[in-house]
Design an enzyme around this catalytic site. Structure first.
Site, PDB file in Angstrom:
ATOM      1  N   HIS B 181       0.774  -1.170   0.033  1.00  0.00           N
ATOM      2  CA  HIS B 181      -0.039   0.035   0.008  1.00  0.00           C
ATOM      3  C   HIS B 181       0.719   1.305   0.047  1.00  0.00           C
ATOM      4  O   HIS B 181       0.254   2.163  -0.283  1.00  0.00           O
ATOM      5  CB  HIS B 181      -1.059  -0.030   1.130  1.00  0.00           C
ATOM      6  CG  HIS B 181      -0.610   0.176   2.589  1.00  0.00           C
ATOM      7  ND1 HIS B 181      -1.273   0.875   3.420  1.00  0.00           N
ATOM      8  CD2 HIS B 181       0.583  -0.129   3.054  1.00  0.00           C
ATOM      9  CE1 HIS B 181      -0.559   0.923   4.654  1.00  0.00           C
ATOM     10  NE2 HIS B 181       0.498   0.226   4.395  1.00  0.00           N
ATOM     11  N   HIS B 182       2.169   1.165   0.314  1.00  0.00           N
ATOM     12  CA  HIS B 182       2.839   2.623   0.162  1.00  0.00           C
ATOM     13  C   HIS B 182       3.319   2.724  -1.198  1.00  0.00           C
ATOM     14  O   HIS B 182       4.002   3.477  -1.544  1.00  0.00           O
ATOM     15  CB  HIS B 182       3.960   2.366   1.026  1.00  0.00           C
ATOM     16  CG  HIS B 182       3.794   2.426   2.632  1.00  0.00           C
ATOM     17  ND1 HIS B 182       2.803   3.242   3.293  1.00  0.00           N
ATOM     18  CD2 HIS B 182       4.137   1.689   3.693  1.00  0.00           C
ATOM     19  CE1 HIS B 182       2.636   3.224   4.353  1.00  0.00           C
ATOM     20  NE2 HIS B 182       3.441   2.189   4.701  1.00  0.00           N
ATOM     21  N   ALA B 183       3.600   1.372  -1.865  1.00  0.00           N
ATOM     22  CA  ALA B 183       4.355   1.665  -3.390  1.00  0.00           C
ATOM     23  C   ALA B 183       3.638   2.535  -4.098  1.00  0.00           C
ATOM     24  O   ALA B 183       2.311   2.471  -4.435  1.00  0.00           O
ATOM     25  CB  ALA B 183       4.469   0.390  -3.925  1.00  0.00           C
ATOM     26  N   ASN B 226      -0.476   5.606   1.194  1.00  0.00           N
ATOM     27  CA  ASN B 226      -0.398   6.805   0.425  1.00  0.00           C
ATOM     28  C   ASN B 226      -0.396   6.363  -1.234  1.00  0.00           C
ATOM     29  O   ASN B 226      -0.854   6.975  -2.083  1.00  0.00           O
ATOM     30  CB  ASN B 226       0.989   7.500   0.481  1.00  0.00           C
ATOM     31  CG  ASN B 226       2.293   6.391   0.551  1.00  0.00           C
ATOM     32  OD1 ASN B 226       2.219   5.442   1.696  1.00  0.00           O
ATOM     33  ND2 ASN B 226       3.149   6.347  -0.369  1.00  0.00           N
TER      34      ASN B 226
END
Lengths: 696, 696
Positions: B181-183, B226
């Site tokens: 989910h941060h990629a 993000n």
């Protein structure tokens, strides 16, 4: 996530302790492996009218049969006589819960000995007596098997709740009748003899002790369950929640007991929660809103040991007595939400519901949900305004008893003594005096409400031979941001919008005279603090009286060269009525400008002044917000009558926005008219029509 | 229900149409008969640090193994190598979903070609280069199998979501890593390489079309997702909801993007919903509150075709990186709630979570819930104040985009120009002039904030040889009832409480002089309308400056026989600091009375004025609300220091209530002191101590 060596060390340490060997202490699906229970017995159909007529009673014995049949045909139960196939289609079919007679002792946990004896006595009465009894009592009929059916219905509820509470089944539905939730300790009422659900709850509490101490009864029958409310009104361990049509106490069972302010008493205070719909016609969106915002948070905080649903299906779409529109999908959603409580211990017991198709479809949806089928999607979930209003009112009332409910209702009521319309008017008076030397006109208060004190301000030249602008307006708009937790308002977080003063500034600059009239929305002082108050119904009359008084004492006798009336919001009512009811006043007035956001557009016409509406059409500007119903009503597609004046669609929504937006336009129109000789000519209107879109 | 023949007729008619033959069109439990899916593959463990040290990385390959093992040991899956018994204990065990490599094309639905090529390139790099790469990037490590694992992880998410969306399984959990989910489209970040969930959502949309158009992604990882937010920020068909620790942008991934005011843009406006916890330490009550009040109503209104959970378990109790306290039971409840959506199509994909025990227990609870086990009961469900505050702030922000969200945030901001503390003070000034001839004292404004204009009022005899009472107080309390739908405030529904005027009336009647000082909570004009503003941090300094100015110009030079200071609320700060910082002032003052409801009790002591605290103890009355922490702090069990003055516990809670309740007491004390010769004697205190309970 940035890795620091310190963090990683502690994670490693924590994780090195971990071995899968100490995991998986509780294996398998202990609850999901159990079946859902079903309680039904054909003998509950024996209670029926002794002398059926063409006028079939809605509490028809076939109600439970059709529900049962629907469940069988869906393949959820093994019953070779009815099921579509002899083998059920569900991998884990419903498990039968046998009914039995409730004992006298059990019934008397809720009902008086006299009441029990009375119902018992009906089994030996002749038909004529039974019919007479029916006439002397509130909405009930009897036959000689009524008592037997009522005992089975109560016993069925008991066995169903016990089976769920002791985890013999995962959860259950009891398809039982006669219903029970209206029956009170000492009387039959509304098709009900014994209060099945209340009896079952008391039996569970007594028999299971601490294991089943806290019980939540949720009653979604369209009628208020007065009997259940009464049975547990001071019991802190039973949370009764009823969602029902109330209609100001006019819907059955009537009276005030179903209103939101019945919250329990004594130790049980805060453990009674009524959601009283103001009218019939409620649907999925309304029920979902109540469940999501109000019922589920409170239920979760209560954390019951057992949930019992007093499940009337008369709020279902298709039920004519209920007049609501709850779909089977919505019943499934409500059931699914309840299944989060009490580790899934949910016992659904039938109450009312009179349309065979509606109750069968609804009960099937509930049953499938209990069995693990996900609820179908809801097509519409918007709550209606009346529903939102009542749910939020209940939330405020209940916020006193539940930590999860916000906003908290304001406390310390006795201290709040000064109404803000007075505070604001004094501020305005001071500002308008400081800036423009406006002072208060004396109002003889015996005939006019004393709330008008200080509400009429005039420039020093109001009686001179200059153009005069008389502004009737609603109070300024306020905006306040509540503290998110305490719900307090603080002066530095509250603001006021008052565009009228811009108009006054312009007029004073042009040396025009000004009379500024503020019409408060409440005209008399009262003490109804703590609830939202609607506008005063007496306001229009009082406003008209004030307008007449002003005309007679301050406007008519003066020497103004031109008189302009500006009416803002509902305060315009006074102006309109003055024009209508005082003969020939309009001939003294140059023109009228009015701003309408939400309230109706007022007609200015009179049977005795035949030229009035023509004059009004020629000498008015009526700005109407673009969202006003006027523009969306198909009946108004044709050219609106001239009695509504010259209608102009405003691109703005609120009164203050409109005032700001059209200021140049209005000021230009007035200046043009002042500079044009004579007052009844149409003058130069091009400036106006270029900017606003006139209705055609 | 009273039966009217008309009603019954129509029911009969309605019911006579009904035949069970047209019922039961949908038979059996079509969804509940399906199994829950499980996606897991040992090859996703191959991504690991090339050179592991004692300093183990939290994103440890064993994470997924331990979760898988826990699910096996609970008997929910057939895997003879691991399962406790070779036969699963669940009647309907988990159904395997095979992973596969995500294709380049699939990955590029979210990521750039460069990004894909970069990750691909790592499979051929020497160890040293891989370690260097790790140092140049944000929180990520690589080995030569990283690319393979990342492709499998993304492919696992895709297959899991497709299986759920096409109803091959009832619902599913994907135990996959590395997380995603941060990629972002062009970079690896926070242990993440490819954004698994985002890729899966885009594949479902593309492959299934209208059948899977609207997707809700709920991200309960403790960190803001993000990458997911960015991937769908302008997409109206993907509702991204993230609940995470924000801590003013200081918690990973940092920056403002995780704040509540990031609501999407373009067509996607209102389809991004961040719930930014102000700090770590959040628990079940906070998450339940957010789900019940905010997430579920909006999700229901959105009505997705598929729900994907970006399921980090790092908000779980035991996870040191997350520092929150979510229990497995709470994860089960959240899962159960989500299962009401999309006809139960819920795909749970693992993201973060670093404590083996916590993630295993949490994932097991989620899996059991997906399989139909009811959630365990929650022991505590109270939301903390910071959580309530942020959730209600998000609700207000989102009310613009969702019909179900109330209260609606106020609009028309530019029009609201007048702050109420000014409005109120003008009103008070007028009232106090009319009643007692109080007028404004001139304040030289260059040194003192101009907000103090009009805030100091004095009786005409303030400089005469009479007793003088100087009152420093907070602004009056306001109470306003919002319209339940529009959230508007209207003047007739708003009220003010101002008990200080009762004290002024008493003083004037006794011919004492009065100086009344109102200390606004905001001292400078600003335009932050629309959000709740906290008190001005600069207020204490400004208040002290004002107090000093008043002392020098109006109090010290005058002839008052006795000077009494009354400090109400936080406004007392100015009085306390004056006593502390001005040498020997206290010798001129008879005594000090102070009221404390919420703010800290101020100490009055000074290293240079050794007698000050003794004097204060002997010549003060400090009323402290009974709910104040002072009375409940065990450290204060011992006799409080004399620097806090003579502490008296008030039975009342709020300042206005306290002022009202203790008026007789305070007036009596002042009158006694005025009538006693000399000001430093202790005088007659019996009257006071009889009524209030002094601290001992």
């Amino acid at each position: 996530m940035a890795k620091s060596s310190e963090e990683s060390d502690s994670i490693m340490e924590e994780n090195s302790d971990w071995s899968a060997d100490d995991a998986a202490s509780s294996s398998g699906l202990t609850v999901a492996s159990l079946a859902t229970g079903l309680c039904y017995d054909i003998r509950m159909r024996y209670h029926c009218e002794v002398r059926p007529t063409a006028d079939v009673h809605p509490e028809d014995p076939r109600r439970i049969y059709y529900i049962y049949k629907e469940i069988c045909r869906a393949g959820l139960v093994e019953d070779p006589e009815i099921a579509a196939s002899s083998k059920p289609l569900a991998p884990h079919p419903l498990q039968r819960i046998d009914v039995r007679d409730a004992t006298e002792e059990e019934v008397q946990l809720v009902h008086t000995d006299e009441h029990f004896k009375f119902v018992e006595s009906t089994r030996n009465l002749p038909d004529e007596t039974l019919i007479l009894l029916e006439e002397s009592r509130d909405s009930i009929y009897f036959n000689r098997l009524t008592f037997a059916s009522a005992l089975l219905s109560a016993g069925g509820a008991i066995e169903t709740c016990l089976a769920v509470a002791t985890r013999k089944v995962k959860n259950a539905i009891a398809v039982i009748r006669p219903p029970g939730h209206h029956a009170e300790h000492d009387k039959t009422m509304g098709f009900c003899l014994f209060n099945n659900v209340s009896i079952a709850a008391k039996v569970c509490q007594r028999q299971l002790g601490e294991m089943c101490r806290k019980i939540m009864i949720i009653d979604w029958d369209v009628h208020h369950g007065n009997g259940i409310q009464k049975a547990f009104y001071d019991d802190p361990n039973v949370l009764y929640i009823s969602i029902h049509v109330y209609a100001d106490g006019k819907f059955y069972p009537g009276g005030k007991e179903g209103n939101w302010d019945y919250v329990g008493e004594g130790a049980g205070i805060g453990k009674n929660l009524n959601i009283p719909w103001p009218s019939q016609g409620m649907g999925d969106g309304d029920y979902m809103f109540a469940f999501q915002q109000l019922i589920m948070p409170i239920a979760t905080e209560f954390d019951p040991d057992l949930v019992i649903v007093a499940s009337g299906f008369d709020a279902a779409a298709g039920d004519e007595l209920g007049g609501c529109f709850v779909t089977p999908a919505c019943y499934a959603h409500m059931t699914h939400m309840l299944m989060t409580l009490a580790n899934g211990k949910v016992a659904v017991c039938l109450e009312g519901g009179y349309n065979f198709r509606s109750i069968s479809k609804s009960a099937l949806a509930v049953t499938k949900t209990l069995m693990g089928e996900p609820p179908a999607r809801l097509t519409a979930t918007t709550a209606s305004n009346p529903a939102v209003q009542i749910v939020r009112r209940v939330m405020a009332a209940q916020s006193k008893y539940w930590r999860c409910m916000y906003p908290k209702a304001p406390a310390q009521e006795g201290l709040f003594t000064d109404r803000f319309h007075d505070v604001i008017r004094q501020y305005q008076a001071k500002q308008l005096y400081d800036s423009y030397k406006l002072t208060s006109l004396w109002i003889y208060r015996a005939t006019i409400s004393k709330s008008f004190e200080n509400q009429v301000l005039a420039s020093p030249n109001y009686d001179k031979a200059v153009p005069l602008i008389v502004i009737f307006h609603d109070p300024p708009e306020m905006m306040g941001i509540h503290h998110p937790i305490t719900n307090k308002l603080e002066p530095h977080n509250c603001w006021m919008a008052d565009v009228v003063k811009e108009y006054i500034g312009w007029a004073i600059q042009n040396n025009y005279a000004i009379v500024d009239v503020n019409i408060p929305k409440h005209l008399t002082v009262d003490t109804g603090i703590g609830r939202y108050e609607e506008e005063d119904g007496d306001r229009p009359t009082q406003t008209e009286e004030l307008a007449g008084y002003l005309w007679d004492n301050y406007l008519e006798p003066n020497e103004a060269t031109h008189i302009f009336f500006i009416g803002i919001g509902d305060a315009f009512y006074g102006v309109a009525n003055l024009l209508i009811n005082r003969d020939s006043i309009y001939q003294r007035i140059n023109s009228v400008i009015s701003f309408v956001a939400e309230n109706p557009v007022r007609a200015v016409a009179s049977p005795t002044q035949t030229w009035l509406s023509r004059w009004y059409k020629d000498n008015s500007l009526v700005f109407v917000s673009h969202v006003h119903g006027l523009w969306h009503n198909t009946e108004n597609r044709r050219k609106p009558s001239k009695r509504y004046g010259r209608l102009l669609q405003s691109p703005k929504t609120g009164l203050n926005e409109m005032l700001m937006h059209h200021k140049t336009e209005v000021c230009g129109w007035i200046e043009t008219r002042v500079n044009t000789r004579g007052s009844s000519e149409e003058g130069d209107e091009d400036a106006v029509e270029a900017e606003s879109k006139e209705a055609v």
